[in-house]
Design a protein around this motif. Structure first.
Motif, PDB file in Angstrom:
ATOM      1  N   LEU A  50      65.330 107.169  -4.457  1.00 18.35           N
ATOM      2  CA  LEU A  50      66.358 107.904  -5.204  1.00 18.35           C
ATOM      3  C   LEU A  50      66.378 107.487  -6.670  1.00 18.35           C
ATOM      4  O   LEU A  50      66.769 108.256  -7.546  1.00 18.35           O
ATOM      5  CB  LEU A  50      67.745 107.628  -4.609  1.00 18.35           C
ATOM      6  CG  LEU A  50      68.121 108.385  -3.338  1.00 18.35           C
ATOM      7  CD1 LEU A  50      69.481 107.916  -2.871  1.00 18.35           C
ATOM      8  CD2 LEU A  50      68.144 109.890  -3.575  1.00 18.35           C
ATOM      9  N   ILE A  51      65.937 106.280  -6.939  1.00 17.48           N
ATOM     10  CA  ILE A  51      65.980 105.768  -8.304  1.00 17.48           C
ATOM     11  C   ILE A  51      65.147 106.654  -9.245  1.00 17.48           C
ATOM     12  O   ILE A  51      65.514 106.879 -10.394  1.00 17.48           O
ATOM     13  CB  ILE A  51      65.530 104.289  -8.359  1.00 17.48           C
ATOM     14  CG1 ILE A  51      66.012 103.672  -9.650  1.00 17.48           C
ATOM     15  CG2 ILE A  51      64.050 104.105  -8.216  1.00 17.48           C
ATOM     16  CD1 ILE A  51      65.936 102.180  -9.668  1.00 17.48           C
ATOM     17  N   HIS A  52      64.033 107.177  -8.729  1.00 16.01           N
ATOM     18  CA  HIS A  52      63.190 108.045  -9.565  1.00 16.01           C
ATOM     19  C   HIS A  52      63.846 109.415  -9.771  1.00 16.01           C
ATOM     20  O   HIS A  52      63.652 110.052 -10.792  1.00 16.01           O
ATOM     21  CB  HIS A  52      61.803 108.197  -8.946  1.00 16.01           C
ATOM     22  CG  HIS A  52      61.131 106.881  -8.686  1.00 16.01           C
ATOM     23  ND1 HIS A  52      60.899 105.970  -9.693  1.00 16.01           N
ATOM     24  CD2 HIS A  52      60.675 106.307  -7.545  1.00 16.01           C
ATOM     25  CE1 HIS A  52      60.311 104.890  -9.165  1.00 16.01           C
ATOM     26  NE2 HIS A  52      60.172 105.075  -7.880  1.00 16.01           N
ATOM     27  N   LEU A  53      64.619 109.850  -8.772  1.00 13.12           N
ATOM     28  CA  LEU A  53      65.343 111.127  -8.903  1.00 13.12           C
ATOM     29  C   LEU A  53      66.497 110.984  -9.900  1.00 13.12           C
ATOM     30  O   LEU A  53      66.705 111.833 -10.754  1.00 13.12           O
ATOM     31  CB  LEU A  53      65.932 111.529  -7.551  1.00 13.12           C
ATOM     32  CG  LEU A  53      65.115 112.437  -6.639  1.00 13.12           C
ATOM     33  CD1 LEU A  53      65.932 112.753  -5.399  1.00 13.12           C
ATOM     34  CD2 LEU A  53      64.735 113.729  -7.346  1.00 13.12           C
ATOM     35  N   PHE A  54      67.224 109.889  -9.777  1.00 16.34           N
ATOM     36  CA  PHE A  54      68.363 109.661 -10.667  1.00 16.34           C
ATOM     37  C   PHE A  54      67.927 109.702 -12.132  1.00 16.34           C
ATOM     38  O   PHE A  54      68.674 110.153 -12.996  1.00 16.34           O
ATOM     39  CB  PHE A  54      69.027 108.301 -10.379  1.00 16.34           C
ATOM     40  CG  PHE A  54      69.830 108.264  -9.102  1.00 16.34           C
ATOM     41  CD1 PHE A  54      70.153 109.438  -8.436  1.00 16.34           C
ATOM     42  CD2 PHE A  54      70.271 107.063  -8.584  1.00 16.34           C
ATOM     43  CE1 PHE A  54      70.893 109.407  -7.270  1.00 16.34           C
ATOM     44  CE2 PHE A  54      71.015 107.021  -7.414  1.00 16.34           C
ATOM     45  CZ  PHE A  54      71.315 108.195  -6.753  1.00 16.34           C
ATOM     46  N   ALA A  55      66.716 109.212 -12.387  1.00 15.25           N
ATOM     47  CA  ALA A  55      66.238 109.120 -13.769  1.00 15.25           C
ATOM     48  C   ALA A  55      66.160 110.494 -14.448  1.00 15.25           C
ATOM     49  O   ALA A  55      66.175 110.600 -15.662  1.00 15.25           O
ATOM     50  CB  ALA A  55      64.871 108.452 -13.784  1.00 15.25           C
ATOM     51  N   ILE A  99      73.764 103.014  -1.666  1.00 16.95           N
ATOM     52  CA  ILE A  99      73.631 103.718  -2.926  1.00 16.95           C
ATOM     53  C   ILE A  99      74.038 102.863  -4.120  1.00 16.95           C
ATOM     54  O   ILE A  99      73.495 102.986  -5.205  1.00 16.95           O
ATOM     55  CB  ILE A  99      74.448 105.029  -2.833  1.00 16.95           C
ATOM     56  CG1 ILE A  99      73.883 106.078  -3.751  1.00 16.95           C
ATOM     57  CG2 ILE A  99      75.896 104.837  -3.080  1.00 16.95           C
ATOM     58  CD1 ILE A  99      72.693 106.713  -3.176  1.00 16.95           C
ATOM     59  N   LEU A 100      74.982 101.947  -3.885  1.00 16.45           N
ATOM     60  CA  LEU A 100      75.435 101.096  -5.006  1.00 16.45           C
ATOM     61  C   LEU A 100      74.305 100.229  -5.532  1.00 16.45           C
ATOM     62  O   LEU A 100      74.154 100.044  -6.737  1.00 16.45           O
ATOM     63  CB  LEU A 100      76.566 100.190  -4.541  1.00 16.45           C
ATOM     64  CG  LEU A 100      77.968 100.550  -4.954  1.00 16.45           C
ATOM     65  CD1 LEU A 100      78.861  99.332  -4.838  1.00 16.45           C
ATOM     66  CD2 LEU A 100      78.039 101.088  -6.377  1.00 16.45           C
ATOM     67  N   ASN A 101      73.488  99.716  -4.597  1.00 15.95           N
ATOM     68  CA  ASN A 101      72.352  98.888  -5.012  1.00 15.95           C
ATOM     69  C   ASN A 101      71.370  99.692  -5.851  1.00 15.95           C
ATOM     70  O   ASN A 101      70.859  99.219  -6.863  1.00 15.95           O
ATOM     71  CB  ASN A 101      71.626  98.327  -3.782  1.00 15.95           C
ATOM     72  CG  ASN A 101      72.307  97.085  -3.251  1.00 15.95           C
ATOM     73  OD1 ASN A 101      72.964  96.373  -3.999  1.00 15.95           O
ATOM     74  ND2 ASN A 101      72.168  96.840  -1.967  1.00 15.95           N
ATOM     75  N   VAL A 102      71.101 100.921  -5.396  1.00 20.39           N
ATOM     76  CA  VAL A 102      70.169 101.763  -6.145  1.00 20.39           C
ATOM     77  C   VAL A 102      70.765 102.066  -7.531  1.00 20.39           C
ATOM     78  O   VAL A 102      70.070 102.039  -8.547  1.00 20.39           O
ATOM     79  CB  VAL A 102      69.867 103.074  -5.378  1.00 20.39           C
ATOM     80  CG1 VAL A 102      68.913 103.949  -6.168  1.00 20.39           C
ATOM     81  CG2 VAL A 102      69.254 102.763  -4.018  1.00 20.39           C
ATOM     82  N   LEU A 103      72.078 102.302  -7.550  1.00 24.55           N
ATOM     83  CA  LEU A 103      72.727 102.589  -8.841  1.00 24.55           C
ATOM     84  C   LEU A 103      72.690 101.384  -9.781  1.00 24.55           C
ATOM     85  O   LEU A 103      72.474 101.529 -10.984  1.00 24.55           O
ATOM     86  CB  LEU A 103      74.172 103.015  -8.610  1.00 24.55           C
ATOM     87  CG  LEU A 103      74.333 104.470  -8.184  1.00 24.55           C
ATOM     88  CD1 LEU A 103      75.769 104.756  -7.811  1.00 24.55           C
ATOM     89  CD2 LEU A 103      73.881 105.413  -9.281  1.00 24.55           C
TER      90      LEU A 103
END
Lengths: 154, 433
Positions: A50-55, A99-103
């Protein structure tokens, strides 16, 4: 213009856990009704990718099964931040990495978007490839509430 | 020693799929050591029967969410072998880029997110946020991203490619996209070296365990083999009769596993980055050789934990090789090509490629354009027996450690193989008596 990502999360093989995916499929079919800066994405079971999507986005809305301690099919729209996600309840979605960790990781790379959640109370997340009757009956209502939120809030 | 020990890890975390470790020791005597695979079989080979040859690639891609490019390429090679299709030089270069992209995606994910936490003494990558290793973590995330972007550009998606089709490609990247990719690849060399330095600083945590075994993988006279080559073994040497691959990969079933086991010259063998390194390390590109040297990593290495380092070395090689492949495309000017059509409608074909976890085989029989029979030999299947025998030899050597340490060491051993358990669960013939 801000880039907005609407991301459905879930596993349709685990009953009500698939609600996020079912709703994002329905929204994708209606994408022409929404502004061009909104992208609809099937995020599967999420995780660290998800980290790549959030970007890619300024604002993200996640749609997922969330244990809200409510009746099956009840929903809640909220911003994901430290106020709602204390360390005690960070595993509030059913997926691999919370999700908090990914955020937190996104924040460190200066890529953190504003993240909102449209959380839906599941009845069960047992193995079966269809929603429970309770959620199936509420799918259209949830879809219209979501459309309303996307149009008015985002 | 009169130690009692009961380990039941159900399931091992930071691996793909579900596997259990069971160890039972009574008064110092080992009663049971078992690597169990309890996942349900998936029947992919049966799903292919009756399908048009164009559908085999998209269906088999779904065997794995990590090796979907590798399965696609094995599938295309098997189909093209069966129907006598020779793809263009441009398609061959693009397919090499695709396989490099997948190897990079998978290796950095495994080394960076799944294995490194063990060496740094944490339970996952997230405790590294805010720690002294945060910088390395952020570099790993960026390297993972460039790997994803490369797969996306060449294959049309990061996972489950859509541009890879029978006879070639449905769409190819343009010159500007290739130049951008080249720059990103070039820029990723420095952070990769820095990540390698961090791993080197904790390399003393890699358990010192060796067990002699056989290593099987592809080799080639032209290159460090990934896309193409002949089957090779550290025990028995080159085997060029690829259609008779079952002579090298002898699968069998065991009661504790829904995945098949495999053997060849010994009771088990290993496939994957370490096997490739042991067979072909001299053909690695210069920077990859440099990184191997940093770790004093020399073939033949019989320590399965060094598979993580072999993956790191291959990651560097894949970057270097991708730059070379992009340069070949830029030199000749990339063009839209129509996919090559089959010369016949029936035949039997075998496709062999190296995917992140090892050598992968697809074997199809096609009649009147439809698949009538299929067999897939998955890398993790080929490693299960080796994991079991490693455990049997490793446990007595670490029995003096605490239960918690033994458990962690065994989990690290399984993780070192980077198993993709869901892919390996297979069709089992059940005979009721």
């Amino acid at each position: 213009m801000k880039k907005i990502g609407i991301i459905g999360l879930g596993n349709p093989l685990r009953q009500d856990d698939g609600i996020g995916i079912i709703l994002i499929e329905k929204l994708t079919r209606k994408k022409n009704n929404f502004a061009e800066n909104i992208e609809f994405i099937d995020g599967g079971t999420g995780g660290i990718s998800l980290i790549h999507l959030f970007a890619k986005f300024d604002i993200v809305l996640l749609i997922d099964a969330v244990d809200l301690n409510a009746k099956p099919g009840d929903y809640k729209f909220f911003k994901i931040d430290d106020k709602v996600c204390s360390d005690k309840n960070i595993n509030f979605t059913t997926h691999e990495e919370n999700i908090l960790n990914v955020l937190k990781l996104s924040e460190k790379i200066d890529e953190k978007p504003e993240v909102y959640m449209f959380g839906i109370q599941p009845k069960t997340t047992d193995f079966k490839n269809k929603l429970t009757k309770e959620l199936e009956h509420k799918t259209d209502l949830l879809l219209s509430k979501l459309e309303e939120k996307i149009k008015t809030f985002l | 020693m009169s130690k009692d020990l009961s380990i039941n890890v159900h399931h091992v975390t930071r691996v793909e799929g579900h596997g259990n470790i069971v160890v039972d020791v009574k008064k110092g005597e080992i009663k049971q050591i078992q690597w169990q695979v309890p996942e349900a079989p998936r029947f992919f080979e049966a799903m292919l029967r009756g399908r048009h040859y164009d559908e085999l690639r998209p269906i088999t891609s779904r065997i794995c969410g990590i090796c979907s490019i590798g399965h696609s390429l094995a599938s295309l090679k098997a189909t093209e072998d069966a129907l006598d299709i020779k793809i263009s030089t441009q398609s061959q270069i693009l397919r090499r880029l695709a396989i490099n992209g997948e190897n990079m995606q998978s290796h950095i994910l495994h080394v960076g997110y799944l294995a490194v936490p063990d060496l740094l003494g944490v339970g996952s990558v997230f405790p590294l946020v805010g720690s002294k290793h945060q910088d390395a973590l952020l570099k790993i995330v960026k390297l993972h991203r460039i790997s994803n972007e490369m797969s996306d550009l060449i294959c049309g998606r990061t996972t489950h490619p859509i541009r890879l089709i029978v006879g070639g490609f449905s769409m190819v990247p343009n010159k500007k996209q290739l130049m951008d990719l080249r720059k990103k690849l070039q820029d990723s060399i420095k952070p990769t070296k820095e990540v390698a330095e961090v791993i080197l600083s904790v390399a003393d945590k890699i358990p010192d365990f060796t067990r002699e075994t056989e290593y099987i993988g592809l080799s080639s006279n032209e290159e460090y083999a990934l896309y193409d080559g002949y089957i090779n073994s550290t025990d028995t040497g080159a085997f060029k009769d690829y259609k008779n691959y079952t002579k090298m990969m002898q699968e069998y079933i065991v009661p504790q596993s829904t995945a098949k086991y495999a053997k060849h010259a010994r009771k088990s063998y290993m496939v994957g980055a370490l096997a490739r390194y042991n067979l072909n390390s001299k053909q690695l590109h210069p920077l990859a050789q440099e990184v191997a040297k940093m770790f004093e990593f020399k073939p033949i290495c019989f320590n399965p934990f060094m598979n993580n380092i072999a993956q790191l070395v291959e990651f560097v090689h894949n970057i270097e090789d991708s730059i070379i492949q992009v340069d070949k495309l830029l030199k000749k000017e990339i063009k839209d090509e129509k996919p090559i059509k089959p010369k016949k409608d029936s035949g039997q074909g075998v496709g062999v490629v190296e995917v992140p976890r090892g050598i992968l085989v697809h074997d199809y029989t096609i009649k009147n354009n439809k698949c009538t029979k299929a067999n897939c030999i998955i890398p993790t299947n080929q490693n299960h027996a080796n994991i079991q025998h490693d455990m049997e030899e490793f446990v007595p050597q670490i029995l003096d450690k605490s239960e918690k340490e033994i458990e962690l060491n065994l989990e690290m051993l399984v993780r070192a193989y980077d198993p993709c358990i869901s892919c390996s669960t297979h069709y089992l013939k059940v005979k009721f008596v």
